[in-house]
Each structure stands twice: as structure tokens, then as C-alpha cells.
Design a protein around this motif. Sequence first.
Motif, short mmCIF file in Angstrom:
data_model
loop_
_atom_site.label_atom_id
_atom_site.label_comp_id
_atom_site.label_asym_id
_atom_site.label_seq_id
_atom_site.Cartn_x
_atom_site.Cartn_y
_atom_site.Cartn_z
N ILE A 188 16.93 29.31 43.87
CA ILE A 188 16.69 27.89 43.57
C ILE A 188 18.03 27.15 43.52
N ALA A 189 19.04 27.77 42.87
CA ALA A 189 20.36 27.16 42.81
C ALA A 189 20.92 26.95 44.22
N ARG A 190 20.70 27.93 45.06
CA ARG A 190 21.20 27.86 46.43
C ARG A 190 20.57 26.69 47.17
N THR A 191 19.29 26.46 46.87
CA THR A 191 18.59 25.34 47.49
C THR A 191 19.10 24.01 46.93
N LEU A 192 19.33 23.98 45.60
CA LEU A 192 19.82 22.75 44.98
C LEU A 192 21.21 22.38 45.52
N ALA A 193 21.98 23.39 45.91
CA ALA A 193 23.37 23.16 46.32
C ALA A 193 23.49 22.31 47.58
N VAL A 194 22.44 22.30 48.41
CA VAL A 194 22.52 21.43 49.59
C VAL A 194 21.94 20.05 49.31
N ASP A 195 21.60 19.82 48.03
CA ASP A 195 21.16 18.52 47.59
C ASP A 195 19.95 17.99 48.35
N PRO A 196 18.84 18.72 48.26
CA PRO A 196 17.64 18.29 48.98
C PRO A 196 16.92 17.19 48.21
N GLU A 197 15.93 16.59 48.85
CA GLU A 197 15.08 15.64 48.13
C GLU A 197 13.80 16.32 47.66
N VAL A 198 13.40 17.33 48.45
CA VAL A 198 12.15 18.03 48.17
C VAL A 198 12.46 19.53 48.05
N ILE A 199 11.77 20.21 47.13
CA ILE A 199 11.87 21.66 47.07
C ILE A 199 10.47 22.23 47.24
N LEU A 200 10.31 23.04 48.28
CA LEU A 200 9.04 23.71 48.52
C LEU A 200 9.15 25.12 47.97
N LEU A 201 8.12 25.56 47.24
CA LEU A 201 8.16 26.92 46.70
C LEU A 201 6.89 27.66 47.11
N ASP A 202 7.09 28.80 47.76
CA ASP A 202 5.96 29.57 48.26
C ASP A 202 5.72 30.77 47.34
N GLU A 203 4.79 30.62 46.43
CA GLU A 203 4.50 31.66 45.44
C GLU A 203 5.78 32.24 44.83
N PRO A 204 6.59 31.39 44.22
CA PRO A 204 7.94 31.83 43.82
C PRO A 204 7.95 32.84 42.69
N THR A 205 6.84 33.01 41.99
CA THR A 205 6.88 33.93 40.85
C THR A 205 5.99 35.14 41.03
N SER A 206 5.41 35.30 42.22
CA SER A 206 4.44 36.40 42.35
C SER A 206 5.12 37.76 42.31
N ARG A 249 37.94 23.94 48.19
CA ARG A 249 37.66 24.89 47.12
C ARG A 249 37.17 24.20 45.84
N SER A 250 37.87 23.12 45.45
CA SER A 250 37.51 22.48 44.19
C SER A 250 36.11 21.88 44.26
N GLU A 251 35.80 21.28 45.42
CA GLU A 251 34.47 20.71 45.61
C GLU A 251 33.40 21.81 45.54
N LEU A 252 33.68 22.92 46.26
CA LEU A 252 32.72 24.03 46.26
C LEU A 252 32.50 24.54 44.84
N ASP A 253 33.61 24.73 44.12
CA ASP A 253 33.49 25.21 42.75
C ASP A 253 32.56 24.31 41.93
N ALA A 309 27.24 28.81 47.66
CA ALA A 309 28.11 27.97 48.51
C ALA A 309 27.66 28.01 49.97
N TYR A 310 26.69 28.87 50.27
CA TYR A 310 26.29 29.06 51.67
C TYR A 310 25.89 27.75 52.35
N GLY A 311 24.96 27.04 51.71
CA GLY A 311 24.48 25.79 52.31
C GLY A 311 25.58 24.74 52.43
N PRO A 312 26.28 24.43 51.33
CA PRO A 312 27.37 23.44 51.43
C PRO A 312 28.39 23.80 52.50
#
Lengths: 297, 281
Positions: free
Chosen positions: B188-206, B147-151, B136-139
Amino acid sequence: MIAARPAEGAAGRARTGISLGRRVRHRTAVVLVWLSVAIVLLPLAHMFAMVTSHAVRALSPKLFTTSTAGVAGGLENAIVGTIQLVVLATVAAVTLGVLGGIWVREFASPRAAFPVRLAADVLAGVPSIVIGYFGYVTMVTWLGWGFSLLAGALALAVIMLPYVLRATDLAIGRVSEELRDASTALGATQAATLRRVILRSALSGIVTGALLAVGIALGETAPLLYTAGWSNYWGLLPSFTHNPVGYLTYVVWTFINQPFAEAHALAYAAAFLLMILVLLLNVVVRRVIVRHTEEAR
Amino acid sequence: MIREEDATGREHRDPGIVSLPEEPVDEPRANRAMFVLDGFDLYFGRAHILKGITLEIPSNQVTAIIGPSGCGKSSLLRSLNRMNDRVPGMRVEGKVLFEGDDVYGQSVDPVTLRRRVGMVFQRPTPFPMSIFDNVAYGPRLHGLAKRSELDRVVESSLRDAGLWDVVKDTLRKPATALSGGEQQRLCIARTLAVDPEVILLDEPTSALDPSATTRIEELLQRLAERYTIVIVTHNMQQAARVSEDTAFLLSGELVEFGPTDKIFRAPDDRRTEDYVTGRFG
């Protein structure tokens, strides 16, 4: 444990795998570590036991309900005075210290931050009696406040300030750049990142520093002798200036020199209360902090 | 699909972009250029980090950036959402266009830009708060308080990140209690929560183990249907597995950019071939 446990069965041979020298060094190190722990803890335990045993004969409800009368009576006035002084000093020192620490770490250029940090470190090293005397000259006489709550509290605040400021500064510095980046990348401004992530992460470090400072303030005597004076009376809403205040460390400092058993018992009781107060403060505040950082609002 | 439902928190977006017709999903190669870099140079003080980078990053697919350590791939990624701004002595030349707007131009507010261009980092970075509050941080930052929207946003973001079933009963627990792979999916969920158009990932699985890595990779491919994804990776198999286009960077220069298949099977440049066949790097 560093020493590898030999495999079952091949115990005899595996043991020879680790040289005697290494095992001796390991044992020595372990013994030294435990010895260090004992050296720190034993005097503390001894002191606590001694103070408690001497304080016992003065510990009664009367201690909290009557004020000192001469070198006898209870400690009500000193307890209330200590709390008033330390609360007021803490409000002043934590406000200034936290804001100052944030400024030094987040906003100041390196050239501006250096002298502030240096000043804070030097201030932490100034003998408290010097600060007391400085408070006497400036507040008690020059400003004409007399021995008073405000003069005492501000002298204590000066002593606390560098600890709070540096603790805040360092605690913010320990928050990883990655957290800051993560918040920034979600579209947070610097102020939002600071308030919602950085300070939250740094909170336990800041509180630890503030608690250290409160502990020091509770135990200070010298600066208060020059600024707070002493009084057998207390008021719930005291006047900030012109009325001296009583406090626990004064009782410890003066009553122990009196040739009366009752005065001694009061001095020990005052020391006992100070120790309990610091202990309680640490336990309670830490518990609150842990809850605050881990749980949701 | 947060993108359609979530009408709140979107008031900052340029209305012209919102009204663009959606591209048909079943036409993967009809992607428009999300980012256009034109002769882009990046300096940190005297260090010349990126040299004349020119490339187009298409929308709704995974684009990988590969190259040896220190080649500037992370710096390139961080140039796209202006995360390099705090580096002392940072200076840019040339252009980075995001949907036609000059990222380093006067009219672009970096805070708004970063909301539209989200980022996930090498090590999971959960904030010291509950799982719910993390998402919920970004939103909340962007003014969503009901509350209902955040949920709803939190649930749909966690669902999209494939984490909902794991955490739905422990939303109030601290996020730091999750495993590394779960923490990264939380990010990733936290990033999706602000509804971006692009997601940049910097070695996300290393920093993750192989099975957590696989889950993230599968997730990225699902997300690419709706988002533009740019991933920097050390791991060439990963680039080959998840991306459609690959950029190969060496010493701050873009050596080669093209379809991933071609980069790995028949690269034009000798240096690319040497790198992907493991001769250096």
C-alpha cells in the motif's frame, strides 16, 4: 518427520495408532533417501580424494609460474589459456543466451518461440566433438583462422549457449505474474518491469544456468582439440587467430597416456585445478548474487 | 500529505485536473464521480466476462465490489486501470470514464493511467529488493532521483501506510523478511508513493490473519479521506465494515449498487438478499 510422535504417558497405546505397515514404509523411504545421497556423494568424494592424492607431488608454486615443456614443467600456459578461452566463450554465450532467453520468453509469439526452444534443446544434446569438428571445418580451415583462441572460444560458446538461453527462459518464466502485475500497476512500462523486477528476480536462476555452462566449458576437451590446438607458450594479450592455445583439459587428456610419473602428476594437477576452479566459481558467484538480490544498491 | 507536498513526478498529470478546487473534507456526500461506467462489456476471447455494467464510483470514499467467485469482480476492478490489457483476446464495449476521460480511448496512455490509479493485490507482492527500494520503485520509475526527495516520499508513504515505526530502522533490509500483513501494508505504501488518485484493492486481506486484516481495514478508512478506494472482497463483513457503497456482481452482471447499509439491510433484488444472507456464494 512424518511419523507422529506419541504423546508422553500414552506412548504404548499411541504407537499402535500408526499401523506397522506405515511405519515400515516410512523407515524404508528414509533409508532409500539416505542411500541415494550416499550414492551421489561417495563417488564424488572418492574422485576428489584420488585426484588430490595423485596431484600432490606436482602441487608447488612452480606449477603456476612455469609453462609445460614437453610432458614436464608447470601448467602456467594451460591455466592462462583455459581462463582466456572460458572468459571469452562466457562473454559470447551469456550475451547471446540471456538476450535470446529474454526474447523467447518475453517477446516471441508462441509460434516463433517453439522452434528456438527446440533448437536450443537439440543443440544441448549434440556431442561436443561434433561441435568441435564443425568449428574446425568452418573457423580453422574455411575462415583460415588456424588453431586459435577465437576458434576455441566460439566452439565453447556454442556448447554453452543452449544452457544459458534455456536457463534464462525458464528463470523468467518462474517469476510470478503477480510481481509483473505489481510493477505494471505502478505505471512501469514493459521494459522497465523487465529490467527492474523480472530480471532481478530471475537473476539467480540465470546465473545458475550460466555457472553450469561455465562448468561444462571448463571441462570440455573434444571441441578444443579441433579448434584451439595446443601450445607451450602464452601471451597476456594473445592474438585471437593463428596462434594455438594451451588449456588444462588437454593436459589431463594427453599427459595421462605418457609413461612418466611427472606427466601423470601434471595431469592430476590439471584435473585438481579444474575442480577447484569450478568450486570457487560457484561459491563466489553465489555469494555475490545473494548479496545483490537482497541488499539495496 | 504527499498530495500537496510532492511537486515532483507530477508533470504528466493533466493541469486541468490539478487546478480543480479541493472538495471540503467534512462534506462526505459531496463526492464527485471518479469513475463512470456506461454499458461496459468485457470479453476474454469468446468468454463474456462483464455484461453491460453501468455505475458511478464516487471519489474520497470506499466502494466495495462483492459477489461469488468467478462473478467478474476482479475483472471489473482490473478494467479500471487497464490491467486486463495483457489478457489474450481482451475486448471491451461501452465506456469507462475516469474523471471524464475515456479509459479505453485513444488519448489515454495506460502507463500514465496506472500511475493515477494504483492497485494492491490479493497476495502481498514485495519486489526482491530492500524495503526502501520497494517504496522508492514507483517514484524512481517516474523520474524522481534526488536522494533527499526520495527519502521524504518513502517516509511519508510508509507513515501513511502505518508502517514507518515498524521499519524505520530496517529500511535496507529485504522486504521479503516482513510478515504478510506488513508486506501488504508495504505494498500500500508503495502505491501511495506514486501519489495516485485512486487505489484499487483486489481482496487485499484474504491472505492475512484477522489482526493484520483489521489494521488494513482501519488504514483504508483513514486513506479514504484523501483517496478514492475501490475494494473487491470475498468477505461480506469486510464490505459492511469498510465501505460506503457496495456493488453486487453475479455472473458478470451488476445486480445491485447502492449504499452499503441498504445492500446489506434492505436490498431491492432478491438475489442480493440471498447472497448477503449467505444462501449461496
